[in-house]
Structure formats: C-alpha cells, structure tokens
Write a protein that holds these residues in place. Structure first.
Motif, PDB file in Angstrom:
ATOM      1  N   LYS A 152       4.323   3.299  -2.727  1.00  0.00           N
ATOM      2  CA  LYS A 152       4.885   3.204  -3.892  1.00  0.00           C
ATOM      3  C   LYS A 152       6.334   2.920  -3.517  1.00  0.00           C
ATOM      4  O   LYS A 152       7.517   2.747  -4.263  1.00  0.00           O
TER       5      LYS A 152
ATOM      6  N   GLN B  18       0.883  -1.322   0.140  1.00  0.00           N
ATOM      7  CA  GLN B  18      -0.102   0.029  -0.155  1.00  0.00           C
ATOM      8  C   GLN B  18       0.815   1.403  -0.065  1.00  0.00           C
ATOM      9  O   GLN B  18       0.357   2.344   0.706  1.00  0.00           O
TER      10      GLN B  18
ATOM     11  N   ASP C  35       1.040   0.471  -4.177  1.00  0.00           N
ATOM     12  CA  ASP C  35       0.518   1.896  -4.619  1.00  0.00           C
ATOM     13  C   ASP C  35       1.173   2.123  -6.060  1.00  0.00           C
ATOM     14  O   ASP C  35       2.372   2.091  -6.307  1.00  0.00           O
ATOM     15  N   ASP C  36       0.377   2.787  -7.071  1.00  0.00           N
ATOM     16  CA  ASP C  36       0.797   2.862  -8.330  1.00  0.00           C
ATOM     17  C   ASP C  36       1.370   1.702  -8.999  1.00  0.00           C
ATOM     18  O   ASP C  36       2.526   1.955  -9.492  1.00  0.00           O
TER      19      ASP C  36
END
Length: 607
Positions: A521, A519, A557-558
């Motif tokens: 990057k 969760q 994330d991403d």
C-alpha cells in the motif's frame, strides 16, 4: 612419477589461457570498439568481420588452454597421490632393513629364530598389486605364516604397497592420456559450432576424470550466501579459480557475489556451448520434417475432397518445436550481437552475468550489463515484465542500452552500468485469451512474482558484495532498481521476501514504470526510504495495465498502485504514449529515469 612437471605444464597452459583472454578483450573491447566508435565504410566493416573471427579464435584458445591446465592438474593430483603411497612404502621398507630394487622388487634380510642352527636366510619378492581374489589372498597369508623368516611377510606387504602405487599411477596415466589427447584442436583458424560442441564433450570428460582433484578444492558456501561466496572466491588461488571456471562454468556464471568479470567469462563459455548444442538439435530436427499437407476428408461425406489439402497435426507439432529451437537460437544470437556492438556510439563492454537457455519455466535466463557494475559509480538494474522470453530478449536488452546512453549523459563523467535482469518465469499473457491463455491471463496472478522475487533479492545482494570486494569496501556506488509493468510487482515481492536480519533491498532508489501494483500500500512498507521511490505512468494501453492491476488483479495492496498519491512515490512527468513507450529516445520519461539513475534528483521533473 614426477607430478611437479605436470603442474608446471598446467601453469603454462593457464598462462596461455590468460594471454588469450587478454588478447580477446583487446580485440573486442579496444580495437573493434574503437573502429565502431570512429570509423565507417566498407574497409571498417571488413576489418570488423576479420577481428570478430580473431576474437573467436582467442576465446576458443582461452577456454581450451584453461581446460588443458585443469586436466594436467587433475592428472598431477592423481599421480601425486600414487607417489605419496610409493614414497611411504619405500621409507617403511628402508626402516625395516629391506632394499627396494629398480623394478620394485623387495629384498629382505635374514631373520627369525634359528632353524637347524641357522638364522633363516633373506630373499627377494617381486612387486605386485594386492589381489582382490579371496583365495589368492588366503594362499599368500598361509605362505607368510609358514615362512620361518618374519621379514618375508614384511617384504610381501611392502611389495604389494609398491605394486598398488605403481598400478594407481598406471591407471591415472591410462585415464588421463585419452582425455588430454582429446583437447587437440582442428588444424584451422575457423572456430565453428562443432568446435564448441567438442569443448562441451572435453569438459564433461575432464570433470569425470578430475573427481578426486575437484574434491580437494575448497568448497563454495552451501547456501550460496553472496557475502560468503565473495570471500570464498577471494581466498582461492589462481589455480583453484581457473579450475572452477573450466570445470563448472554454468555454476560459476550463476553464482551471486562473484566478480562480474568472472561470471562473464564463465557465461560466455556456456553461451557458446549452448548455441552450438541448439544448432545441432535444430539441424537434426529439421531433417525429420514430416509431410506438411494431407488430403482433406469431408466430415460430412467422409470422403476426400478433390484438390483440397490441410496441414497435418504431425507437421504442426514438428513446426512448433522447430520454431521453439529457432527462437532460443535467435535469443542467443541477440546476446552475441550485443557483444559485437561494443564501442558503437561509446557503448561500453558487455558483461554476461547470467545465462541459461532454459532458465526457470523454460523461458530462458539473461542477465547482461552494459559496463562493469562492480566498478560503476551508478548502476541501474532493469526488470522486464509480462511476456519476457529468451527468443525476444533483444527488446529488453535494447532498453538497457538506451538507459546506459541516457544515464551516461547526465553522470558528469562518472562510470555508469545498466543491467537487464531476466531470471524469473514471467507470466505469458496480460490479456484474456492471449497467447493460448484463458479468460484470466497469467499476469493477473502474483504467483510468478512471488516465485521470482527471492531470486532478484539474492542477485542484488550479490551485486552489492561484488562491488564491495572490488572497491575494498570504500565506495559502494549508487544503485537504482527499476521495474516495468509486472516487473514492478516482482520488485515488491523481492522486498517482501527479505527477513531479519537482511533489511531492505540493497538499493538507493526504486522506479516503477507502468506498474499494475507492487503488493504494498505504501513504499515504506517495502523498506524504501522516503523520497527514493519514483513512478511513471503513460497513456493509451498503459492506463489499462494500471487500472487492471489495481481493480481486477489486485496486484496492489488495498487497491493502491505506485502512481497513486497515497503510495508515497515521486510521480515523474512522462510523455509515454503507451505502455511500451517509456524508453523512446528524446522522451521526458526516459530523461527522468536517467536523472534518477545518475543521482541528479534536483533535475527530475514531477507531475
């Protein structure tokens, strides 16, 4: 009316409990451990079986003596309250010129205005408790107002107060006598499940009776802040600590910030009581087995097919509940089995830091350490992932043991503790339609990690505070937090759950093994210092977990997971052939994990 005598008896029982505790630890962690570490054969096996039963005896004696001490303190507290009331009434009567007889009667002197040339004579009234009847009270007040001697009314008041105090003492005696008698053990040396069921019943009785005594104890911090909890516990007297453990072992065992030894003592009682309770449930349920088979009725003809039989829905439901009970018992037996392995190949004593047969989401709760984390130089905390349940906890406890052995090998003589932390409602399925799930397995959602993350964060704070108190804040040790699979996602959410002024997670290193995403990057987004984020990946189905988490579940994330270069982790060499092979003995993946946990960063091999 001599509470001090019962307090002295309570001290004696507490001392007996402490001696039994010390004897249990000696039997289990020194004598039995020494035999397992050095001896083999039938004689050693027989000795270990006898020592195991002896350890059970000491554990039972420790628990019951502590409970007896708390019960006696509760009784003494009630009696002391009655005694204070009695002494206050006696003193007030003396100051008023009255004399109290051995039977509690109150003799009052002559006094008041003269009647027919004489001062109204004194007299004697009997001790009696205050009446709750309005009519009786009205009659008493009328008599007081009509009596010519004002000392009569005073004497009535003193007599009522004396009677009330004596009644309070008698009520305390009547309340506590059966509870204390109930603490009598069976006249044998076999501690059975029935004995632990009886301990639970005894505890419930003492808790109910000791309500006033319990209210007098210093209260733990309401918000459970580990730092405040640690100082609260340190400030308690030995009597108060013993009272909390004996009255509320479940609460004390779950309290982050307390010493590992205290939590272990409390949770072992909860484990023993729970094991006995679930066995009782299983025995009762087994006796209710319905017919397993019924004739098969053809859906076409509506008639019974000769010789064909099918399992009934009633039996299937009964069997599901039976298997659920058996599974929880299996998990509890696995914990006991770990206790019984202390000393094998040098394995240190175990500390049960958390236990609940139901836990969050009915998955169960097990937090168990190999070695004391409060005094360890290196502590490794392992967070398991999808599918973790109490019935199958043996696998994850086993990984904690493997990590201890491997880390101890590289710790250069320093103390090592490894912890298996399972205190969250883990997702059940990682694949579509697995274990009764649908197209989208539970592990595709961050929901479970978001709910469990704050609990892990809180535990880590407690681990730090317990270590701080044990070391006198002079040596906080080196702590590594490692997650496997969905456990890494939970670590990410634990880090994100922290708010000012908490700061980053109180750990030195983080290892993500087979991670579907944290969760975040970048490791820095989780407050993890540069150079202290580590990651491993494996072959086979491990690639499916990582790719699925990255592109399908969105747990990174991403679309970034820890094994991606841009995440900023040290990618360690790994020879794990699949998602569960990171702890294969002799493997490069296991060696690198242990080197990080031992702080031997320069020896870690990277991709």
């Amino acid at each position: 009316m001599k509470p001090a005598e019962f307090q002295e008896a309570a001290d004696g029982y507490r001392a007996a409990s402490d001696m039994a505790s010390a004897a249990k630890d000696t039997v289990e962690n020194q004598i039995s451990a020494g035999i397992r570490n050095q001896l083999k054969g039938e004689a050693a096996g027989a000795a270990l079986r006898e020592l195991k039963e002896l350890g059970k005896d000491f554990h039972y004696a420790q628990t019951e003596c502590a409970l007896a001490g708390t019960a006696l303190n509760g009784f003494a507290y009630d009696m002391a309250a009655a005694k204070r009331k009695l002494e206050a009434a006696l003193e007030d009567a003396r100051v008023a010129g009255c004399t109290v007889g051995a039977d509690g009667s109150v003799t009052f002197p002559a006094g008041g205005e003269e009647v027919d040339g004489k001062v109204p004579e004194g007299g004697t009234v009997s001790a009696s408790a205050s009446s709750t009847d309005a009519t009786a009270n009205a009659i008493e007040q009328q008599a007081i107002h009509q009596h010519p001697n004002p000392n009569f009314g005073k004497a009535i008041g003193f007599a009522n107060r004396i009677g009330d105090a004596l009644k309070e003492a008698a009520d305390a005696d009547a309340k506590w006598a059966p509870k204390l008698r109930a603490l009598k053990a069976d006249d044998d040396l076999v501690v059975s499940g029935r004995d632990w069921t009886d301990v639970k019943s005894d505890t419930d009785g003492v808790v109910k009776g000791a309500d006033a005594y319990a209210r007098s104890l210093p209260k733990p911090p309401k918000d459970g802040d580990p730092e405040l909890v640690a100082h609260w516990w340190a400030d308690l007297t030995d009597e108060q600590k013993a009272a909390y453990v004996s009255l509320h072992p479940d609460s004390i065992g779950a309290m982050d910030g307390l010493p590992a030894t205290v939590r272990d003592e409390a949770n072992r009682v909860v484990l023993a009581e729970s094991r006995a309770g679930y066995q009782d449930k299983l025995d009762a349920w087994t006796g209710k087995e319905p017919d397993r088979y019924a004739p098969y009725i053809s859906p076409v003809t509506g008639r019974e097919v000769k010789g064909a039989r099918i399992e009934t829905e009633e039996w299937k439901e009964w069997n599901r509940k039976k298997e659920a009970l058996e599974g929880r018992i299996r998990g509890m037996d696995a914990i006991q089995s770990r206790f019984d392995r202390t000393g094998t190949d040098g394995l240190p004593e175990a500390y049960l830091l958390g236990f609940d047969p139901e836990g969050k989401g009915h998955d169960g709760k097990v937090v168990i350490a190999n070695g004391n984390p409060d005094t360890a130089d290196h502590t490794g905390i392992y967070v398991p992932g999808t599918g973790t349940l109490l019935p199958d906890i043996q696998k994850d406890m086993g990984r904690g043991e493997i990590l201890w052995h491997e880390t101890n090998r590289y710790a250069q003589g320093q103390k090592v503790s490894t912890i298996t932390w399972f205190d969250y409602d883990a997702p059940l399925q990682a694949k579509p339609f697995e274990k009764g799930g649908g197209l989208f397995p539970e592990a595709m959602s961050d929901e479970w990690a978001a709910k469990g993350g704050p609990g892990l964060s809180h535990f880590l704070d407690g681990n730090l505070e317990a270590h701080r108190m044990a070391s006198g804040n002079t040596h906080l040790g080196h702590t590594t937090l490692m997650g496997h699979s969905y456990g890494t996602t939970l670590i990410g959410d634990a880090a994100k759950s922290r708010v000012w002024p908490e700061g980053a997670l109180p750990v030195d290193d983080v290892i993500a093994v087979g991670s579907p995403g944290m969760q975040a990057k970048r490791a820095a987004d989780l407050g993890i210092p540069q150079g202290h984020m580590w990651a491993e990946q494996g072959g086979g189905n491990d690639a499916a977990v990582r790719i699925g988490g990255k592109y399908l579940a969105g747990l990174g994330d991403d679309w970034t997971i820890p094994t991606d270069p841009e995440f900023g982790a040290n990618i360690m060499e790994s020879d794990a052939g699949d998602h569960g092979a990171f702890w294969d003995e002799g493997s490069t993946s296991l060696r690198n994990q242990a080197l990080v946990m031992a702080g031997q960063y320069d020896k870690v091999t990277l991709e």
